[in-house]
Enzyme design. Structure first.
Site, mmCIF file in Angstrom:
data_model
loop_
_atom_site.group_PDB
_atom_site.id
_atom_site.type_symbol
_atom_site.label_atom_id
_atom_site.label_comp_id
_atom_site.label_asym_id
_atom_site.label_seq_id
_atom_site.Cartn_x
_atom_site.Cartn_y
_atom_site.Cartn_z
ATOM 1 N N CYS A 2 0.855 -1.168 0.000
ATOM 2 C CA CYS A 2 0.000 0.000 0.000
ATOM 3 C C CYS A 2 0.905 1.236 0.000
ATOM 4 O O CYS A 2 1.949 1.256 0.659
ATOM 5 C CB CYS A 2 -0.931 0.110 1.202
ATOM 6 N N ARG A 27 3.803 -0.318 -4.905
ATOM 7 C CA ARG A 27 3.563 -0.854 -3.562
ATOM 8 C C ARG A 27 2.206 -1.536 -3.448
ATOM 9 O O ARG A 27 1.889 -2.164 -2.429
ATOM 10 C CB ARG A 27 3.626 0.270 -2.523
ATOM 11 N N TRP A 74 -2.924 -2.656 -1.683
ATOM 12 C CA TRP A 74 -2.568 -4.053 -1.924
ATOM 13 C C TRP A 74 -3.346 -4.801 -0.845
ATOM 14 O O TRP A 74 -2.995 -4.762 0.332
ATOM 15 C CB TRP A 74 -1.065 -4.244 -1.742
ATOM 16 N N ASN A 100 -1.465 1.958 6.000
ATOM 17 C CA ASN A 100 -0.613 0.915 5.437
ATOM 18 C C ASN A 100 -0.182 0.049 6.612
ATOM 19 O O ASN A 100 0.375 0.561 7.577
ATOM 20 C CB ASN A 100 0.601 1.575 4.759
ATOM 21 N N GLY A 101 -0.464 -1.256 6.529
ATOM 22 C CA GLY A 101 -0.100 -2.149 7.620
ATOM 23 C C GLY A 101 -1.262 -3.078 7.928
ATOM 24 O O GLY A 101 -2.167 -3.260 7.107
ATOM 25 N N GLU A 481 17.988 -16.590 -9.799
ATOM 26 C CA GLU A 481 17.474 -15.250 -10.053
ATOM 27 C C GLU A 481 16.781 -15.172 -11.422
ATOM 28 O O GLU A 481 15.737 -14.534 -11.563
ATOM 29 C CB GLU A 481 18.623 -14.234 -9.932
ATOM 30 N N LYS A 485 12.876 -14.061 -11.941
ATOM 31 C CA LYS A 485 12.463 -12.948 -12.823
ATOM 32 C C LYS A 485 11.364 -13.416 -13.767
ATOM 33 O O LYS A 485 10.371 -12.733 -13.962
ATOM 34 C CB LYS A 485 13.639 -12.424 -13.664
ATOM 35 N N GLU A 488 8.010 -13.980 -11.949
ATOM 36 C CA GLU A 488 7.382 -12.734 -11.492
ATOM 37 C C GLU A 488 6.676 -11.981 -12.599
ATOM 38 O O GLU A 488 5.583 -11.480 -12.406
ATOM 39 C CB GLU A 488 8.464 -11.786 -10.931
ATOM 40 N N HIS A 504 17.667 -36.279 -9.795
ATOM 41 C CA HIS A 504 17.107 -36.781 -8.528
ATOM 42 C C HIS A 504 15.623 -36.469 -8.403
ATOM 43 O O HIS A 504 15.086 -36.448 -7.298
ATOM 44 C CB HIS A 504 17.896 -36.216 -7.351
ATOM 45 N N LYS A 603 6.387 -4.101 -4.384
ATOM 46 C CA LYS A 603 7.847 -3.993 -4.317
ATOM 47 C C LYS A 603 8.378 -4.022 -2.896
ATOM 48 O O LYS A 603 9.431 -4.572 -2.629
ATOM 49 C CB LYS A 603 8.308 -2.727 -5.021
HETATM 50 C C1 F6R Z 1 12.065 -9.787 -6.853
HETATM 51 C C2 F6R Z 1 11.906 -8.874 -5.762
HETATM 52 C C3 F6R Z 1 11.631 -9.421 -4.406
HETATM 53 C C4 F6R Z 1 12.468 -8.680 -3.364
HETATM 54 C C5 F6R Z 1 12.081 -9.109 -1.948
HETATM 55 C C6 F6R Z 1 12.958 -8.445 -0.910
HETATM 56 O O1 F6R Z 1 12.225 -9.151 -8.070
HETATM 57 O O2 F6R Z 1 11.994 -7.685 -5.931
HETATM 58 O O3 F6R Z 1 11.855 -10.788 -4.350
HETATM 59 O O4 F6R Z 1 13.804 -8.944 -3.627
HETATM 60 O O5 F6R Z 1 10.754 -8.788 -1.700
HETATM 61 O O6 F6R Z 1 12.852 -7.058 -0.975
HETATM 62 P P1 F6R Z 1 13.930 -6.116 -0.323
HETATM 63 O O7 F6R Z 1 15.201 -6.344 -1.042
HETATM 64 O O8 F6R Z 1 13.389 -4.731 -0.530
HETATM 65 O O9 F6R Z 1 14.021 -6.491 1.116
#
Ligand code: F6R
Length: 608
Positions: A2, A27, A74, A100-101, A481, A485, A488, A504, A603
């Site tokens: 949020c 967010r 969110w 937010n929370g 990674e 990506k 996501e 395995h 994010k």
């Molecule tokens: C993936 C992504 C998330 C963050 C995770 C941790 O693209 O962005 O997996 O890496 O939510 O976020 P931070 O680094 O802000 O603690």
């Protein structure tokens, strides 16, 4: 999760709030709303969907006001409906707020108020806070908020307006991020400081258990007993232009392209003449480094994968006992940590609730704590204190890209510096790695120049059922990674495995609809990985190889090859991750996905 924004001043309030909310959309973006005071009355406007839809609605209705608050949601408690969208107004129409929370005891508060005859209208936890304020408010906002903070449990950043205080925004924080700003004759608050850059660079990051009054004339700060205190500002060194997409169709693509510069910037002032030097940022001594036997790397998501890169690199030259742990697990496990432990927390946002809680735990157990974050002044930075800041600039795309490369750059330097302090890193290795790291920006630029070819390869696989990513040794962490990506932003299932692990179990899934992305750099593990490629081919899986330039043999196995420049074995993750980001990006684009704001993701994850 949020995003919230508040404004009081001389500008067009609706415009400031809506533009600020648009900067917060990463967010949360399932619904949005705004509330203002006009002619002594609270008025609101809400919609399911994006801030752009809210802006259209505001334009159509000529929505205007003198002071305002806004929210992009969110959903946690209550479905995605217009009714559940913030802001929420008390039944008596006297108080409006955004939140937010999560308010954990919302049910109890609701039951108590309903017993007093208060009518509730939504399924949200937030409504309990606004109805409570409406119930106790008698003309003194501070007193009402003090009472509220004593009654609610959970996490909150609250921004509140009272109908009869048309020049006052009140905010309170416990556990969710909130920043306050002031310029001449105007005041602001936001979840993310980047929303304020256009107006001011000097801000106050709210602390837990702190509230503030924002007026045109200035800001005042109080604790949760209502006692006033002074609070120094913090200067933001980001530039407002960094938050624009420029000519790129997506922030993610812009941020992928920024990586050569980000790596160069991260190295600046930290390496010179073949040596690593972090002494300007870390006051560590050889005695400290000798005392730390264990290193715990704790993070989530992409940041966690960055720590796995660090672990693999550090194992090649140091003798630390290294663990990489997901923060949400670390906090509930009994992993011994004490004075012999250096706990390193990695968080792009510096606001991730799981990482923050894990940091508190490690601190309480006596570990020395260090944070690596992209946001100076973020909650984790303020709480942990000792920090290495990644100078990647604001990252707006929800999928992390440039901050990952900045993290692995700084983590590699950290590993080398620590081992050097312990006398474990020989000068030759240090020189070799530093010089190879200095070459990384140029190598990333050369990978980016192959964008068209990578895009063409990606488009050919956009209809696959899913993907496996495989690699051995230092090729495994970038495989993790790369798979993340793709998941996501394209919503395709993708899993990464150490290549030798396929047989395995996972191999049972292979067929012609499940391509395998094999990370197969030249080096001692090349043959072994090629064997795993052959095993996959025998099950009819198409192969996409990420191989080293000049490796002609790989052409015997597949024609889908992304060639990467040669580098030191330890630094392969730097080179491998960029083509994988582009690969995911172009698959998502071909599939018509919302790349910068993938569904269900936010994010900054400020709930547990
Ligand atoms: C993936 C992504 C998330 C963050 C995770 C941790 O693209 O962005 O997996 O890496 O939510 O976020 P931070 O680094 O802000 O603690």
């Amino acid at each position: 999760m949020c995003g919230i924004m508040g404004y009081v001043g001389f500008r067009d309030t609706t415009k400031v709030i809506l533009e600020g909310l648009a900067k917060h959309e990463y967010r949360g973006y399932d619904s949005a709303g705004i509330a203002v005071i006009r002619d002594g009355r609270i008025e609101d406007l809400r919609t399911v969907g994006r801030v752009a839809q809210l802006a259209e609605k505001a334009e159509r209705s000529g929505f205007r006001g003198d002071i305002g608050i806004g929210h992009t949601r969110w959903a946690t408690h209550g479905g995605v409906t217009e009714n559940n969208a913030h802001p929420h107004i008390s039944s008596d129409g006297r108080v409006v707020l955004v939140h937010n929370g999560i308010i954990e005891n919302a049910r109890d508060i609701r039951a108590e108020l309903e017993a007093c005859g208060v009518k509730f209208h939504t399924e949200t936890d937030t409504e309990s806070a606004v109805q409570y304020l409406g119930h106790v408010y008698d003309g003194d906002p501070k007193e009402a908020i003090v009472k509220l903070t004593k009654r609610v449990r959970g996490a909150f950043a609250l921004v509140i307006i009272f109908h009869d205080k048309p020049n006052e925004i009140w905010v309170a924080r416990k556990g969710s991020p909130l920043v306050v700003g002031h310029a001449e004759n105007e005041g602001f608050c936001a979840s993310d400081p980047t929303a304020l850059l256009e107006f001011t660079h000097d801000v106050w990051f709210m602390d837990d258990d702190e509230m503030a009054l924002i007026k045109r004339e200035g800001c005042e700060f109080f604790d949760f007993n209502g006692d006033r205190h002074e609070k120094p500002t913090m200067h933001l060194d980001w530039d407002a232009a960094m938050t624009n997409r420029g000519a790129y169709p997506h922030f993610m693509l812009k941020e992928i392209h920024e990586q050569p510069e980000v790596v160069a910037h991260t190295l600046l002032g930290r390496v010179a003449e073949g040596e690593v030097d972090l002494s300007r940022e870390l006051g560590w001594t050889a005695e400290d480094a000798a005392k730390w036997k264990k290193i715990h790397f704790i993070a989530c998501g992409t940041s966690h994968y960055a720590t796995i890169v660090a672990q693999h690199i550090m194992e090649t030259f140091g003798s630390f006992e290294i663990r990489t742990e997901v923060a949400s697990e670390y906090r509930y496990r009994n992993i011994p940590a004490g004075e012999d432990t250096l706990a390193v927390f990695v968080s792009q946002s510096g606001e991730t609730a799981d990482t923050l809680h894990a940091a508190r735990l490690a601190k309480s157990r006596g570990a020395r704590c260090l944070v690596i974050t992209n946001v100076r002044g973020s909650t984790i930075h303020r709480e942990v204190g000792e920090a290495l800041i990644t100078p990647a600039g604001p990252e707006i795309g929800v999928a992390a890209t440039k901050t990952f490369t900045a993290q692995i750059t700084i983590l590699t330097l950290l590993g080398m510096y620590l081992s050097k302090l312990r006398g474990e890193l020989d000068a030759e290795t240090e020189k070799r790695l530093v010089s190879a790291m200095m070459d990384i920006p140029g190598k990333l630029a050369s990978i980016l120049s192959q964008e068209k070819d990578i895009a063409a390869t990606a488009r050919n696989f956009a209809d696959a059922r899913g993907f496996f990513f495989i690699g051995r040794g230092l090729a495994y962490p970038p495989a993790l990674e790369g798979a993340l990506k793709l998941k996501e932003i394209s919503y395709l299932h993708a899993e990464a495995y150490p290549a030798g692990e396929m047989k395995h179990g996972p191999i049972a899934l292979l067929d012609k609809e499940l391509p395998v992305v094999a990370l197969v750099p030249k080096g001692e593990l090349w043959e072994k990985t090629v064997s795993n490629i052959e095993e996959s081919m025998a099950r009819k899986s198409p192969i996409i190889a990420v191989a080293t330039e000049g490796d002609e043999e790989i052409g015997h196995y597949t024609e889908n090859i992304i060639f990467t420049p040669e580098t030191e074995t330890e630094l392969f993750p730097f080179i491998a991750v960029v083509p994988l980001q582009l690969f995911a990006y172009y698959i998502a684009r071909q599939r018509g996905c919302d790349i910068d704001m993938p569904r269900n993701l936010a994010k900054s994850v400020t709930v547990e």
